[in-house]
Design a protein around this motif. Structure first.
Motif, short mmCIF file in Angstrom:
data_model
loop_
_atom_site.label_atom_id
_atom_site.label_comp_id
_atom_site.label_asym_id
_atom_site.label_seq_id
_atom_site.Cartn_x
_atom_site.Cartn_y
_atom_site.Cartn_z
N ILE A 288 0.83 -1.21 0.00
CA ILE A 288 0.00 0.00 0.00
C ILE A 288 0.87 1.26 0.00
CG2 ILE A 288 -1.71 1.30 1.33
CD1 ILE A 288 -2.77 -1.37 2.37
N LYS A 289 1.94 1.25 0.79
CA LYS A 289 2.79 2.44 0.91
C LYS A 289 3.45 2.79 -0.41
CE LYS A 289 6.77 4.27 3.45
NZ LYS A 289 7.78 4.00 4.52
N TYR A 290 3.99 1.80 -1.09
CA TYR A 290 4.68 2.05 -2.36
C TYR A 290 3.75 1.90 -3.57
CZ TYR A 290 8.91 1.96 0.44
OH TYR A 290 9.88 2.24 1.38
N ARG A 291 2.43 1.82 -3.30
CA ARG A 291 1.40 1.86 -4.34
C ARG A 291 1.62 0.78 -5.40
NH1 ARG A 291 -1.67 6.06 -3.51
NH2 ARG A 291 -2.69 5.81 -5.53
N LEU A 292 1.90 -0.42 -4.93
CA LEU A 292 2.00 -1.57 -5.84
C LEU A 292 0.62 -2.20 -5.98
CD1 LEU A 292 5.32 -3.13 -4.45
CD2 LEU A 292 5.03 -1.59 -6.41
N HIS A 293 -0.32 -1.38 -6.52
CA HIS A 293 -1.71 -1.79 -6.55
C HIS A 293 -2.01 -2.82 -7.63
CE1 HIS A 293 -2.28 1.18 -3.56
NE2 HIS A 293 -2.33 2.23 -4.35
N PHE A 294 -1.07 -3.00 -8.55
CA PHE A 294 -1.32 -3.96 -9.62
C PHE A 294 -1.19 -5.40 -9.14
CE2 PHE A 294 3.18 -3.01 -9.48
CZ PHE A 294 3.78 -4.25 -9.58
N LEU A 295 -0.63 -5.63 -7.94
CA LEU A 295 -0.38 -6.97 -7.43
C LEU A 295 -1.43 -7.32 -6.38
CD1 LEU A 295 1.56 -9.42 -7.41
CD2 LEU A 295 2.81 -8.29 -5.55
N PRO A 296 -2.27 -8.34 -6.62
CA PRO A 296 -3.24 -8.76 -5.61
C PRO A 296 -2.54 -9.24 -4.34
CG PRO A 296 -3.79 -9.69 -7.75
CD PRO A 296 -2.43 -9.07 -7.89
N GLU A 297 -3.13 -8.91 -3.21
CA GLU A 297 -2.50 -9.24 -1.93
C GLU A 297 -2.39 -10.75 -1.72
OE1 GLU A 297 -5.04 -7.23 0.75
OE2 GLU A 297 -4.30 -5.23 0.23
N LYS B 208 -2.04 3.12 -13.83
CA LYS B 208 -1.47 3.37 -12.51
C LYS B 208 -2.54 3.62 -11.46
CE LYS B 208 2.84 5.34 -14.33
NZ LYS B 208 3.71 6.52 -14.34
N ASP B 209 -3.76 4.01 -11.89
CA ASP B 209 -4.83 4.31 -10.95
C ASP B 209 -5.57 3.07 -10.48
OD1 ASP B 209 -5.60 7.25 -12.87
OD2 ASP B 209 -4.25 7.01 -11.17
N ILE B 210 -5.33 1.94 -11.09
CA ILE B 210 -6.04 0.72 -10.72
C ILE B 210 -5.50 0.19 -9.40
CG2 ILE B 210 -6.48 -1.66 -11.39
CD1 ILE B 210 -6.47 -0.78 -14.26
N ASN B 211 -6.41 -0.03 -8.47
CA ASN B 211 -6.03 -0.43 -7.12
C ASN B 211 -6.61 -1.80 -6.83
OD1 ASN B 211 -5.37 -0.68 -4.46
ND2 ASN B 211 -6.36 1.20 -3.77
N THR C 247 -7.26 -4.43 1.25
CA THR C 247 -7.07 -3.89 2.60
C THR C 247 -7.18 -2.37 2.62
OG1 THR C 247 -5.58 -5.73 3.03
CG2 THR C 247 -5.55 -3.90 4.58
N GLU C 248 -6.61 -1.72 1.62
CA GLU C 248 -6.67 -0.26 1.60
C GLU C 248 -8.10 0.24 1.44
OE1 GLU C 248 -4.52 3.52 -0.67
OE2 GLU C 248 -4.23 1.47 -1.39
N LYS C 249 -8.85 -0.41 0.56
CA LYS C 249 -10.25 -0.01 0.40
C LYS C 249 -11.05 -0.31 1.66
CE LYS C 249 -10.32 -0.71 -4.60
NZ LYS C 249 -10.96 -1.45 -5.73
#
Length: 577
Positions: free
Chosen positions: A69-78, A483-486, A490-492
């Motif tokens: 979340i901190k480094y905005r690696l939102h393309f990778l599912p947790e 880049k905007d795809i999250n 957890t963040e949501k």
């Protein structure tokens, strides 16, 4: 005289024997042995190290999610990131054990009992409790068809294919019940990564709900089918015909499914009635005035159906699922605003921690589980899993389109087929099977792990490119930058409180929004007309006023404590002096 005496004794013994045959005493319930002395200390020490290791793994995974979340690696599912971290941790522990620096073999082994008693119930209950959003009840018929009949179709295709291929000496030979047990457990889908992608790309909400709703009910159905196969394995079925075996399995499944569903529904309705009678000063009990007690009562009802169902030989997972759905639909709206928020955030947090722990141990199992690998068995199982999913989705979708206003398009069918990922439940069920010999159990476990990783990494990783390729995403999402795809669930989860699940409808507003609607049909109309008014109470303007005052008071109190800081207020300092 002696002869007559002997005749009387023989007659008496014969009568007693016949009587004992007719009246069979109920066997006493076995008492489990209690460990004492040195054995108890060793067991306590081992359990303590297992708890420590599990919490340590969970803490490392939480740090990983925070870094994503901190480094905005939102393309990778947790889920993919946690499984990958588990693989790396397993390799690291294996190296340490090879160097004889430590021995964590017992702690890193995944225990099925821990999964079914501690980890799975919160995940299933939170899933059922979150089905308030979207249009679950408007699609309840389609979801039930996919999750019940579709799962059974997939289980029979996979199990039957494995059995006949084994009889033909193409793959490892399994008997009929073992083949059906594996087909049942591998039919449990867990599209966590797919749902995250759906939410990020704003795909059709009907598609989202069909995949999400099917996965929730499908887990419980798969567990019941696996338990059915295990029950047939434990019994001696050598003298029973195939038709009798089928009828016995069908009866067992129907008893488990409908009995557990009825138990969970009844428990949820009882909680709704209890919360309903908490309203107002005219009643003897009003837990709304003490949210901590009200929240504690709801937590009890959340786990109550699981323990009761397991205690009377039903499916606790099925019971707790239906209890969560009913409590979400009725009980939740009778709670105070503070308890509503507490329920949302607590269930989300606990379910997230349980899911994270399971995915981490799934990655660890690559090095901790004793494997038996057969290439032909793995390949044919993957083919049968994909084929069974196709036979499940496409024919049933075409059948449902005859009765649906919102049609399931071929693109949606293909995405539903592609999103059939496997997750933690098949892995835990494979470890729970008591198969003999041990090599059969190792083969089933190894194959299950490979299929789970194959679907999560390959199918889950390919879902977003596939959605973009077939152009099924929303037009607004299509205009976004990549880049905007999250994909961070957890963040949501932490940034929003679902306001639509906070009940603030008065009696007049409820009547205008639901009762007078002309588009409600079937169960939705019956629920809005009769069930919802009976099990939930519409808030009056006075109730809304008191609820808002309570929330405002708590917020102001918290804000004052934050402003005071650790030094305390001036009054506290004066009192200390």
């Amino acid at each position: 005289a002696n002869a007559s005496h002997e005749v009387i004794n023989v007659t008496l013994h014969t009568t007693l024997a016949a009587t004992t045959k007719l009246v069979v005493p109920t066997p006493a319930k076995p008492i489990l042995p209690v460990q004492t002395g040195v054995q108890a200390q060793q067991e306590e020490q081992s359990s303590g190290m297992t708890i420590f290791f599990s919490l340590l793994v969970l803490a490392i995974c939480i740090i990983l999610v925070h870094l994503l979340i901190k480094y905005r690696l939102h393309f990778l599912p947790e889920s993919v990131a946690v499984v990958s971290l588990g693989i790396l941790m397993g390799a690291f522990i294996k190296i340490i054990e090879a160097q004889k620096l430590a021995n964590w073999k017992e702690e890193e082994m995944f225990r099925p009992n821990m999964f079914f008693l501690l980890l799975l119930p919160p995940i299933i209950f939170e899933s059922g409790y979150s089905l308030h959003k979207g249009n679950f009840f408007q699609n309840i018929g389609s979801i039930t068809l996919f999750s019940v009949f579709g799962t059974a179709i997939s289980a029979f295709i996979v199990g039957g294919g494995i059995y006949f291929l084994g009889q033909a000496d193409v793959i490892y030979k399994l008997n009929m019940t073992d083949s059906f047990a594996f087909g049942s457990l591998i039919s449990a889908v867990d599209p966590v990564a797919t749902i995250a992608i759906f939410n990020a790309l704003n795909v059709d909400p009907v598609l989202n709900m069909l995949v999400f709703g099917e996965s929730i009910l499908n887990d419980a159905v798969s567990i019941v089918l696996t338990n059915t196969a295990e029950g047939l394995t434990r019994e001696n079925m050598s003298d029973v015909s195939g038709w009798q075996t089928f009828l016995q399995a069908l009866g067992y499944f129907l008893k488990m499914f409908f009995g557990s569903a009825a138990l969970g529904t009844l428990t949820g309705l009882i909680s709704a009635l209890i919360s309903f009678f908490n309203f107002g000063d005219t009643h003897h009990i009003d837990l709304r005035k003490t949210p901590s007690l009200e929240f504690g009562m709801m937590i009890i009802f959340a786990y109550l159906p699981y323990g009761l169902a397991e205690g009377i030989s039903l499916s606790g997972i099925m019971a707790i699922l239906f209890s969560g759905i009913v409590m979400s639909h009725y009980t939740h709206h009778n709670l105070s605003p503070v308890t509503q928020i507490l329920m949302q955030q607590t269930l989300r947090t606990v379910a997230f921690m349980c899911e994270t722990c399971v995915f981490a141990f799934l990655g660890l199992s690559i090095f901790s589980f004793p494997h038996k690998f057969e290439m032909s068995f793995v390949i044919w199982c993957i083919v049968l899993v994909l084929f069974g999913r196709a036979v499940n989705i496409f024919p049933l979708s075409y059948l449902l389109n005859f009765f649906r206003d919102h049609k399931i398009t071929p693109k949606m069918m293909f995405i539903m087929w592609f999103s059939g990922l496997r997750g933690a439940i098949p892995y835990a069920l494979s470890l729970h099977l008591g198969l003999e010999p041990i090599e059969k159990r190792q083969l089933i476990g190894t194959t299950t792990i490979i299929i789970v990783l194959f679907t999560i990494l390959l199918l889950g990783g390919g879902t977003m490119p596939l959605i973009r390729l077939i152009d099924i995403e929303d037009s607004k999402a299509r205009k976004r930058n990549k880049k905007d795809i999250n994909l961070s669930k957890t963040e949501k989860m932490g940034n929003t409180i679902e306001s639509e699940h906070l009940s603030e409808l008065t009696e007049e507003e409820y009547e205008a929004q639901y009762i007078k609607r002309q588009d409600l049909k079937g169960f939705m109309w019956f629920d809005a007309k009769y069930l919802n008014p009976f099990f939930t109470r519409r808030l009056t303007q006075e109730d809304l006023h008191h609820g808002r005052i309570q929330m405002k008071t708590l917020t102001n109190k918290w804000y004052e404590e934050v402003r005071q800081g650790p030094s305390g207020s001036e009054d506290d300092e004066q009192e200390l002096l």
